[in-house]
Design a protein around this motif. Structure first.
Motif, PDB file in Angstrom:
ATOM      1  N   ARG A   1      77.635   3.114  -4.329  1.00  8.10           N
ATOM      2  CA  ARG A   1      77.828   1.989  -4.778  1.00  8.10           C
ATOM      3  C   ARG A   1      76.611   0.834  -5.862  1.00  8.10           C
ATOM      4  N   MET A   2      75.921   1.333  -5.993  1.00  7.29           N
ATOM      5  CA  MET A   2      74.799   0.406  -6.729  1.00  7.29           C
ATOM      6  C   MET A   2      75.704   0.640  -7.496  1.00  7.29           C
ATOM      7  N   PRO A   3      76.172   0.933  -8.745  1.00  8.40           N
ATOM      8  CA  PRO A   3      76.490   0.114  -9.928  1.00  8.40           C
ATOM      9  C   PRO A   3      77.568  -0.895  -9.490  1.00  8.40           C
ATOM     10  N   VAL A   4      78.335  -0.436  -8.552  1.00 11.02           N
ATOM     11  CA  VAL A   4      79.190  -2.028  -7.933  1.00 11.02           C
ATOM     12  C   VAL A   4      78.212  -3.015  -7.549  1.00 11.02           C
ATOM     13  N   TRP A   5      77.031  -2.716  -6.831  1.00 10.91           N
ATOM     14  CA  TRP A   5      75.921  -3.727  -6.414  1.00 10.91           C
ATOM     15  C   TRP A   5      75.356  -4.762  -7.508  1.00 10.91           C
ATOM     16  N   ARG A   6      75.350  -3.345  -8.846  1.00 11.79           N
ATOM     17  CA  ARG A   6      74.053  -4.138  -9.696  1.00 11.79           C
ATOM     18  C   ARG A   6      75.113  -5.502 -10.193  1.00 11.79           C
ATOM     19  N   GLU A   7      75.973  -5.250 -10.659  1.00 14.29           N
ATOM     20  CA  GLU A   7      76.855  -5.502 -10.924  1.00 14.29           C
ATOM     21  C   GLU A   7      77.190  -7.235 -10.047  1.00 14.29           C
ATOM     22  N   ARG A   8      78.101  -7.160  -9.402  1.00 12.65           N
ATOM     23  CA  ARG A   8      78.469  -7.879  -7.924  1.00 12.65           C
ATOM     24  C   ARG A   8      76.858  -8.835  -7.715  1.00 12.65           C
ATOM     25  N   TYR A   9      75.975  -8.315  -7.296  1.00 11.95           N
ATOM     26  CA  TYR A   9      74.882  -8.777  -6.434  1.00 11.95           C
ATOM     27  C   TYR A   9      73.258  -9.035  -7.063  1.00 11.95           C
ATOM     28  N   PRO A  10      72.985  -9.714  -7.954  1.00 15.00           N
ATOM     29  CA  PRO A  10      71.665  -9.357  -8.436  1.00 15.00           C
ATOM     30  C   PRO A  10      70.637  -9.529  -7.337  1.00 15.00           C
ATOM     31  N   GLY A  11      69.679  -8.980  -7.545  1.00 13.45           N
ATOM     32  CA  GLY A  11      68.340  -8.995  -6.605  1.00 13.45           C
ATOM     33  C   GLY A  11      68.959  -7.900  -5.652  1.00 13.45           C
ATOM     34  N   VAL A  12      69.796  -7.359  -5.623  1.00 16.23           N
ATOM     35  CA  VAL A  12      70.080  -6.055  -4.186  1.00 16.23           C
ATOM     36  C   VAL A  12      68.924  -4.887  -4.049  1.00 16.23           C
ATOM     37  N   GLU A  13      68.793  -4.981  -5.089  1.00 15.80           N
ATOM     38  CA  GLU A  13      68.183  -3.799  -5.518  1.00 15.80           C
ATOM     39  C   GLU A  13      66.359  -3.670  -4.907  1.00 15.80           C
ATOM     40  N   GLY A  14      66.322  -5.013  -4.033  1.00 16.92           N
ATOM     41  CA  GLY A  14      65.279  -5.528  -3.641  1.00 16.92           C
ATOM     42  C   GLY A  14      65.300  -5.024  -2.136  1.00 16.92           C
ATOM     43  N   LEU A  15      66.393  -4.907  -1.874  1.00 19.80           N
ATOM     44  CA  LEU A  15      66.547  -4.437  -0.462  1.00 19.80           C
ATOM     45  C   LEU A  15      66.096  -3.209   0.609  1.00 19.80           C
ATOM     46  N   ASN A  16      65.136  -3.331   1.224  1.00 17.22           N
ATOM     47  CA  ASN A  16      64.784  -2.411   2.298  1.00 17.22           C
ATOM     48  C   ASN A  16      65.423  -2.407   3.416  1.00 17.22           C
ATOM     49  N   LEU A  17      65.824  -0.730   4.112  1.00 16.61           N
ATOM     50  CA  LEU A  17      66.354  -0.214   4.889  1.00 16.61           C
ATOM     51  C   LEU A  17      65.456   0.567   5.444  1.00 16.61           C
ATOM     52  N   ALA A  18      65.768   0.377   6.718  1.00 10.25           N
ATOM     53  CA  ALA A  18      65.269   1.760   7.935  1.00 10.25           C
ATOM     54  C   ALA A  18      66.082   2.370   8.622  1.00 10.25           C
ATOM     55  N   VAL A  19      65.932   3.766   8.708  1.00  8.95           N
ATOM     56  CA  VAL A  19      67.167   4.477   9.697  1.00  8.95           C
ATOM     57  C   VAL A  19      65.611   5.628   9.996  1.00  8.95           C
ATOM     58  N   MET A  20      65.511   5.040  11.481  1.00  9.13           N
ATOM     59  CA  MET A  20      64.485   5.802  12.070  1.00  9.13           C
ATOM     60  C   MET A  20      64.901   6.372  13.830  1.00  9.13           C
ATOM     61  N   GLY A  21      64.007   7.294  13.806  1.00  9.20           N
ATOM     62  CA  GLY A  21      64.623   9.176  14.636  1.00  9.20           C
ATOM     63  C   GLY A  21      64.585   8.238  16.074  1.00  9.20           C
ATOM     64  N   CYS A  22      63.587   7.670  16.648  1.00  7.90           N
ATOM     65  CA  CYS A  22      63.015   7.282  17.889  1.00  7.90           C
ATOM     66  C   CYS A  22      62.406   6.110  18.352  1.00  7.90           C
ATOM     67  N   ILE A  23      62.559   5.827  20.075  1.00  3.16           N
ATOM     68  CA  ILE A  23      61.525   4.706  20.486  1.00  3.16           C
ATOM     69  C   ILE A  23      60.238   3.991  19.929  1.00  3.16           C
ATOM     70  N   VAL A  24      58.921   5.468  19.201  1.00  2.00           N
ATOM     71  CA  VAL A  24      57.716   5.010  18.958  1.00  2.00           C
ATOM     72  C   VAL A  24      57.495   4.084  17.992  1.00  2.00           C
ATOM     73  N   ASN A  25      58.140   4.945  16.576  1.00  2.00           N
ATOM     74  CA  ASN A  25      57.799   4.031  16.023  1.00  2.00           C
ATOM     75  C   ASN A  25      59.431   2.732  15.233  1.00  2.00           C
ATOM     76  N   GLY A  26      60.193   4.070  15.540  1.00  5.16           N
ATOM     77  CA  GLY A  26      61.541   3.380  14.912  1.00  5.16           C
ATOM     78  C   GLY A  26      61.518   1.621  15.557  1.00  5.16           C
ATOM     79  N   PRO A  27      61.560   1.091  16.231  1.00  4.17           N
ATOM     80  CA  PRO A  27      61.405  -0.646  16.005  1.00  4.17           C
ATOM     81  C   PRO A  27      60.794  -1.524  15.850  1.00  4.17           C
ATOM     82  N   GLY A  28      59.490  -0.888  15.409  1.00  4.18           N
ATOM     83  CA  GLY A  28      59.137  -1.774  14.432  1.00  4.18           C
ATOM     84  C   GLY A  28      58.389  -1.281  13.152  1.00  4.18           C
ATOM     85  N   GLU A  29      59.019   0.096  12.983  1.00  4.18           N
ATOM     86  CA  GLU A  29      59.913   0.362  11.476  1.00  4.18           C
ATOM     87  C   GLU A  29      60.788  -0.989  10.973  1.00  4.18           C
ATOM     88  N   SER A  30      62.223  -0.821  12.046  1.00  6.00           N
ATOM     89  CA  SER A  30      63.371  -1.719  11.819  1.00  6.00           C
ATOM     90  C   SER A  30      62.954  -2.862  12.101  1.00  6.00           C
TER      91      SER A  30
END
Length: 415
Positions: free
Chosen positions: A325-354
């Motif tokens: 999606r980045m080629p489209v996002w780059r044109e349509r949504y300036p600044g989107v490259e600064g977005l931060n996502l988190a995909v965590m796998g359990c309750i130990v650090n997951g909620p805090g990291e998210s």
């Protein structure tokens, strides 16, 4: 993005086509094709792929008349594809002849690469070097003086070795080699300036294959000139070895403020994707906090609490979605490259990291409740359940991007 290193080494800015190199401009990602340049279609396709992956400057080999004649056709083909990336011509041995006899090639290229170790030998060296510089002056092009220890000027090296042998306190052979590499670049740049090429048209590179050698040579160069510098570990190797070695060397130099363009010289797997070298360069700069290219995804490595592959699959799916999606996002949504996502796998650090991410999801680990809380801007926004968690989370990401970076958000910010 603010430079986390503090003051950068000051270099003279160089215009390479529409890209500015050096000074306080962002560090530029460069790559190189491995097609036969005489094959116009194959070369144009690979340049386009590299540019779409994020390469901001692409070097192509110009080794014979057929390749030189193909360059303007490649430029035209790229224009027809909507690709406007600057092209650098890589010349060895007969670059003076190819540029003089193929003016359309000389005009179409945005930069010339000269290797002072093989531009000419003995009494022909200065004449042939001068001829290339004169072509650069005629067409208003910058040059990269690209020293490589695999083709180092042997006369210069022998001279320095002889001098060193007579010194009261001789240096090691390796130290003399480093000095020869640095002098080769600086003497060539000085000669180019004598011929009328300004410092704002000169970039220097000094390629070696060992990490500590690269660091030493570039620290010497940076301390003795203010030319823009191109970094790269030559013949870095294949796969993780090449990526790790290049990252180690260039990461140290970049942290010290040294380097204006970078390239990962990776050996591709047979039939492999050439754009890996672009992604690796981008990831180095983004990981160091020097530039942002794509949304960053934090994902836990997995452990005994995460025996289910669900979080691994979701992390993979999110990465693939970003890449697609980045080629489209780059044109349509300036600044989107600064977005931060988190995909965590359990309750130990997951909620805090998210919570630290713009959008994060904490998937259930082994033995945990089959529920996945989603955090947006640090606050729990919802809980996903059931077999469609991946699809629903990706839809949440798309919706967030539209709301934060879309036209409506930009209009509201201007109001």
């Amino acid at each position: 993005m603010a430079d986390p290193r503090g003051p950068r080494r000051t270099s003279v800015p160089v215009d390479v086509g529409a890209v500015r190199v050096g000074g306080q401009h962002p560090i530029v990602v460069q790559s190189m094709t491995n097609t036969d340049t005489a094959d116009v279609e194959a070369t144009a396709r690979q340049v386009a792929a590299l540019a779409r992956a994020g390469s901001e400057l692409v070097r192509i080999t110009v080794d014979r008349d057929e390749a030189a004649r193909a360059v303007p056709r490649i430029r035209d083909r790229l224009a027809g594809m909507g690709i406007n990336v600057p092209l650098a011509g890589d010349f060895h041995y007969i670059g003076h002849k190819l540029l003089a006899e193929n003016p359309a090639c000389a005009e179409a290229l945005d930069k010339y690469r000269i290797n002072p170790g093989n531009v000419g030998f003995k009494n022909k060296r200065d004449q042939q070097f001068s001829s290339i510089v004169e072509q650069a002056l005629r067409w208003g092009k910058p040059v990269r003086i690209g020293v490589n220890w695999g083709s180092l000027d042997q006369e210069l090296l022998t001279h320095l070795m002889d001098e060193n042998s007579r010194a009261a306190r001789p240096m090691t052979a390796r130290a003399v080699l480093h000095e020869a590499i640095v002098q080769s670049g600086l003497l060539s740049a000085a000669r180019a300036e004598e011929l009328g090429l300004g410092a704002d048209r000169i970039i220097i590179s000094a390629k070696v294959s060992a990490v500590q050698d690269l660091i030493s040579v570039y620290k010497m160069l940076a301390g003795r000139c203010n030319y823009a510098l191109h970094l790269g570990l030559t013949e870095a190797g294949m796969g993780s070895k090449g990526i790790v070695a290049s990252s180690a060397a260039m990461g140290i130099l970049l942290q010290q403020g040294i380097g204006d363009t970078i390239r990962y010289s990776l050996t591709p797997e047979p039939g492999g994707d050439r754009t890996l070298e672009v992604r690796a360069a981008q990831e180095l700069l983004q990981t160091m906090g020097l530039r942002s290219f794509v949304p960053a995804v934090a994902a836990c490595p997995g452990c005994g609490r995460t025996t289910s592959p669900v979080f691994q699959e979701l992390a993979r799916d999110v990465q693939e979605m970003i890449r697609e999606r980045m080629p489209v996002w780059r044109e349509r949504y300036p600044g989107v490259e600064g977005l931060n996502l988190a995909v965590m796998g359990c309750i130990v650090n997951g909620p805090g990291e998210s919570k630290h991410a713009d959008i994060g999801i904490s998937l259930p680990g082994t033995g945990e409740q089959p529920a996945a809380p989603v955090f947006i801007d640090g606050k729990k926004a919802m809980t996903l359940r059931g077999p469609r968690i991946a699809e629903e989370f990706k839809a949440i990401v798309e919706d967030y991007i539209e709301k934060r970076y879309g036209k409506g958000a930009r209009a509201a910010a201007r109001a």
